[in-house]
Design an enzyme around this catalytic site. Structure first.
Site, PDB file in Angstrom:
ATOM      1  N   ARG A  58      57.973  41.700  22.866  1.00  0.00           N
ATOM      2  CA  ARG A  58      57.487  42.801  22.106  1.00  0.00           C
ATOM      3  C   ARG A  58      56.112  42.791  22.163  1.00  0.00           C
ATOM      4  O   ARG A  58      55.419  41.875  22.715  1.00  0.00           O
ATOM      5  CB  ARG A  58      57.731  42.244  20.455  1.00  0.00           C
ATOM      6  CG  ARG A  58      58.953  42.434  19.912  1.00  0.00           C
ATOM      7  CD  ARG A  58      59.274  42.225  18.475  1.00  0.00           C
ATOM      8  NE  ARG A  58      58.473  40.932  18.125  1.00  0.00           N
ATOM      9  CZ  ARG A  58      57.496  40.433  17.561  1.00  0.00           C
ATOM     10  NH1 ARG A  58      56.622  41.483  17.466  1.00  0.00           N
ATOM     11  NH2 ARG A  58      57.039  39.282  17.454  1.00  0.00           N
ATOM     12  N   LYS A 200      63.521  45.759  15.916  1.00  0.00           N
ATOM     13  CA  LYS A 200      62.430  45.409  14.915  1.00  0.00           C
ATOM     14  C   LYS A 200      61.744  46.645  14.296  1.00  0.00           C
ATOM     15  O   LYS A 200      61.142  46.656  13.199  1.00  0.00           O
ATOM     16  CB  LYS A 200      61.247  44.592  15.732  1.00  0.00           C
ATOM     17  CG  LYS A 200      61.818  43.120  16.253  1.00  0.00           C
ATOM     18  CD  LYS A 200      62.428  42.388  14.907  1.00  0.00           C
ATOM     19  CE  LYS A 200      63.007  40.896  15.382  1.00  0.00           C
ATOM     20  NZ  LYS A 200      63.518  40.274  14.323  1.00  0.00           N
ATOM     21  N   HIS A 219      63.608  37.809   7.044  1.00  0.00           N
ATOM     22  CA  HIS A 219      63.711  37.624   8.472  1.00  0.00           C
ATOM     23  C   HIS A 219      64.312  36.373   8.710  1.00  0.00           C
ATOM     24  O   HIS A 219      63.812  35.211   8.598  1.00  0.00           O
ATOM     25  CB  HIS A 219      62.137  37.513   9.111  1.00  0.00           C
ATOM     26  CG  HIS A 219      62.559  37.348  10.612  1.00  0.00           C
ATOM     27  ND1 HIS A 219      61.380  36.742  11.413  1.00  0.00           N
ATOM     28  CD2 HIS A 219      63.115  37.839  11.810  1.00  0.00           C
ATOM     29  CE1 HIS A 219      61.703  36.783  12.757  1.00  0.00           C
ATOM     30  NE2 HIS A 219      62.959  37.508  12.898  1.00  0.00           N
ATOM     31  N   SER A 237      61.246  33.883  15.990  1.00  0.00           N
ATOM     32  CA  SER A 237      61.915  33.933  17.349  1.00  0.00           C
ATOM     33  C   SER A 237      61.616  32.318  17.918  1.00  0.00           C
ATOM     34  O   SER A 237      60.630  32.143  18.179  1.00  0.00           O
ATOM     35  CB  SER A 237      61.692  34.954  18.198  1.00  0.00           C
ATOM     36  OG  SER A 237      62.141  35.115  19.605  1.00  0.00           O
ATOM     37  N   LYS A 241      67.161  30.097  14.574  1.00  0.00           N
ATOM     38  CA  LYS A 241      67.946  30.823  13.452  1.00  0.00           C
ATOM     39  C   LYS A 241      69.329  30.987  14.002  1.00  0.00           C
ATOM     40  O   LYS A 241      70.328  30.941  13.189  1.00  0.00           O
ATOM     41  CB  LYS A 241      67.201  32.298  13.185  1.00  0.00           C
ATOM     42  CG  LYS A 241      65.889  32.084  12.537  1.00  0.00           C
ATOM     43  CD  LYS A 241      65.441  33.295  11.768  1.00  0.00           C
ATOM     44  CE  LYS A 241      65.545  34.584  12.801  1.00  0.00           C
ATOM     45  NZ  LYS A 241      64.766  34.375  14.092  1.00  0.00           N
ATOM     46  N   THR A 242      69.456  31.769  15.277  1.00  0.00           N
ATOM     47  CA  THR A 242      70.650  32.240  15.795  1.00  0.00           C
ATOM     48  C   THR A 242      71.445  30.894  15.891  1.00  0.00           C
ATOM     49  O   THR A 242      72.879  31.093  15.639  1.00  0.00           O
ATOM     50  CB  THR A 242      70.620  33.042  16.882  1.00  0.00           C
ATOM     51  OG1 THR A 242      69.723  34.403  16.800  1.00  0.00           O
ATOM     52  CG2 THR A 242      72.066  33.323  17.738  1.00  0.00           C
ATOM     53  N   ASP A 256      69.877  37.463  11.914  1.00  0.00           N
ATOM     54  CA  ASP A 256      68.266  37.541  12.151  1.00  0.00           C
ATOM     55  C   ASP A 256      67.560  38.243  10.903  1.00  0.00           C
ATOM     56  O   ASP A 256      66.610  37.913  10.355  1.00  0.00           O
ATOM     57  CB  ASP A 256      68.179  38.345  13.524  1.00  0.00           C
ATOM     58  CG  ASP A 256      66.622  38.404  13.862  1.00  0.00           C
ATOM     59  OD1 ASP A 256      65.876  37.426  13.645  1.00  0.00           O
ATOM     60  OD2 ASP A 256      66.086  39.450  13.935  1.00  0.00           O
ATOM     61  N   ARG A 322      67.485  37.370  26.889  1.00  0.00           N
ATOM     62  CA  ARG A 322      68.338  37.464  25.768  1.00  0.00           C
ATOM     63  C   ARG A 322      69.623  38.238  26.097  1.00  0.00           C
ATOM     64  O   ARG A 322      69.955  38.686  27.170  1.00  0.00           O
ATOM     65  CB  ARG A 322      67.432  38.917  25.008  1.00  0.00           C
ATOM     66  CG  ARG A 322      66.191  38.291  24.532  1.00  0.00           C
ATOM     67  CD  ARG A 322      66.260  37.797  23.039  1.00  0.00           C
ATOM     68  NE  ARG A 322      64.866  37.344  22.541  1.00  0.00           N
ATOM     69  CZ  ARG A 322      64.969  36.705  21.238  1.00  0.00           C
ATOM     70  NH1 ARG A 322      65.999  36.989  20.514  1.00  0.00           N
ATOM     71  NH2 ARG A 322      63.532  36.666  20.965  1.00  0.00           N
TER      72      ARG A 322
END
Length: 530
Positions: A58, A200, A219, A237, A241-242, A256, A322
């Protein structure tokens, strides 16, 4: 279906003179278009592999919000939410629309939000076929042909990587731009091929809209156990989390972005966007399997030009490789992506100093302290210029996407934790035995064991000891985790070096929290490092 058959066409956002408009193409059709246009290659097991070019993460410094009367009073203006005037937006939009004349465009009509009460009808317009496939996975596609014809988007994203801004004329930070206009209900993205900006930007929109409806945008990832017990996993990130929400013993709600309404939790998205670097079939079997399925979009993953075999360990392009794939690629994904109120809230941090305990129980005040602090390390590749883990404090574990003042989100979360008596945990997925470069990353198996113990109640009655520096309640025993691993100082060979590093991080916490002085109760301040 042609443009003319639709209730709301592209002329509603000023798009005219396109060469060919591809409406809501299926996954195979988007594969064909992407390959035909040399946007990607098909790997040996089925995923399509694409490159994001020079922008592999990003561009937070290139995001702006239009300052206009309808939304201005709600926006916390500053370093994150940079203002741009409506005239500059309109001028850039006009030139962008002229640039799009004669080009082929791909359109996906879909939804953000699994709960029908809160879902937002959106339209994603892109010049890249693979970006359209990414959007189809990330959001919830409208699969009914008649409903697609009547789809009325309340927000539209126009994504044109080949169009760049002129810094001086457009009042942007660089040639890259991500511009949100809440009055026009429009997002403009250009100058970057990184698909994550699409995802996002809509998350930012949801963060603006939902507090107006007494709903907490988060988030976080989320899953639910066999008894209906919901767990949330907050984190930036790269914090896990995933990975940690993809649990074979629990159903995945989402990886997410979620909302917490008066009814419970719901996913914003229809897919997952997982980091792929050094993915392990043993440690992350569910995510690993998505790299062997037709439909998965892989970004910047090394693919052998002859055999089309993947090398998930290669970070030659970026650490931020990703994969985007639909939720149903995870075998135990929860149909409908909605569940009840959480019984456990996990706040994930990747501590690059290597001094935070791997798991700690938080008091209600401690939960608010760490939610507002949002400490972690930005992991390499997730943003431009980040090449190694860097300590940061990202309020609400997602400051780049929060529009309102942080206390608005904190109040919503605190009220819900109290009302539903949710237990809150701080989990460090970062380094142990030393800082980044010296220590080692926490073992995923140990982190999974700690989270399993927390979610199943095995830590409710064990003995806890207070971390004397960080003021955290740390369990003295966790099943399947070595006792020494629970106390970070014990993992360091040089105990004096640990003390120095811990003191540095504690002071960083205190300095960061000074910005909330006078805004929060004294018990919140007292919940931080001593």
């Amino acid at each position: 279906m042609s443009q003319g058959d639709r209730r709301v066409g592209l002329e509603s956002v000023g798009i005219e003179g396109a060469s060919q408009i591809y409406w809501s193409l299926s996954v195979p059709a988007l594969y064909e278009q992407a390959v035909r246009r040399s946007e990607g290659v098909i790997s040996v097991d089925g995923p399509i592999v694409c490159s994001t070019g020079q922008h592999t993460g990003r561009s937070p410094n290139d995001k702006f919000i239009v300052k206009e009367p309808s939304s201005s009073a709600h926006v916390a203006w500053g370093k994150v939410n940079r203002p741009i005037d409506a005239q500059a937006f309109d001028g850039l939009q006009k030139r962008m629309l002229a640039h799009m004349r004669g080009k082929d465009l791909f359109v996906q009509d879909c939804w953000a939000g699994a709960d029908p009460e809160f879902r937002l009808p959106i339209r994603i317009i892109t010049e890249r076929a693979w970006h359209s496939l990414f959007a189809r996975h990330m959001f919830i596609p409208e699969n009914d042909a008649q409903k697609r014809m009547n789809h009325e988007p309340q927000f539209t994203v126009i994504d044109v990587p080949s169009f760049t801004a002129t810094k001086e004329t457009d009042k942007t930070n660089s040639e890259v731009f991500i511009l949100l206009n809440f009055a026009k209900k429009l997002v403009l993205i250009g100058g970057t091929n990184y698909a994550g900006e699409i995802k996002k930007s809509i998350f930012t929109v949801m963060n603006y809209i939902l507090p107006l409806k007494d709903t907490m945008p988060m988030h976080c990832s989320a899953n639910v156990g066999a008894k209906g017990d919901v767990a949330l996993f907050f984190g930036l990130s790269g914090t896990g989390k995933t990975t940690l929400s993809s649990d074979p013993d629990r159903q995945l709600i989402g990886d997410d972005e979620h909302g917490w309404s008066t009814k419970g939790v719901f996913n914003f998205e229809g897919g997952c966007y997982a980091k792929m670097i050094r993915l392990s079939a043993e440690a992350e079997p569910q995510i690993y399997e998505t790299t062997r399925r037709f439909g998965t979009v892989l970004e910047n993953v090394t693919c052998d030009p002859a055999t089309r075999a993947l090398d998930l360990n290669d970070d030659a392009v970026t650490e931020n490789t990703r994969g985007a794939y639909p939720l149903h690629f995870i075998d135990n994904a929860l149909p409908g992506s909605q569940a009840g109120h959480p019984t456990n809230v996990v706040m994930l941090t990747a501590d690059a100093f290597g001094v935070l305990p791997p798991i700690a129980r938080l008091s209600p005040a401690g939960a608010m302290y760490h939610f507002l602090s949002g400490y972690t390390a930005k992991v390499a590749g997730t943003e431009r210029g980040v090449t190694e883990p860097k300590a940061t404090f990202s309020t609400c574990f997602g400051a780049p996407f929060m529009v309102w003042d942080p206390n608005v989100y904190a109040k919503l979360l605190g009220e819900r934790i109290a009302k539903h008596n949710a237990k809150v945990w701080l989990v460090n997925t970062g380094w142990t035995g030393g800082p980044y470069g010296t220590g080692k990353r926490m073992k995923i198996a140990h982190t999974r064991a700690m989270i399993t113990a927390a979610l199943t109640g095995q830590l409710d009655n064990v003995k806890y000891q207070l971390d004397p520096i960080f003021n955290l309640e740390v369990p003295t025993a966790v099943p399947d985790v070595p006792a020494d691993a629970l106390t970070p100082r014990n993992t360091w060979a040089d105990k004096a070096a640990y003390d120095r590093q811990a003191a540095i991080l504690a002071e960083m916490f205190r300095r960061n929290f000074q910005k909330f002085a006078g805004q929060v109760d004294a018990d919140l301040v007292a919940a931080g490092p001593v």
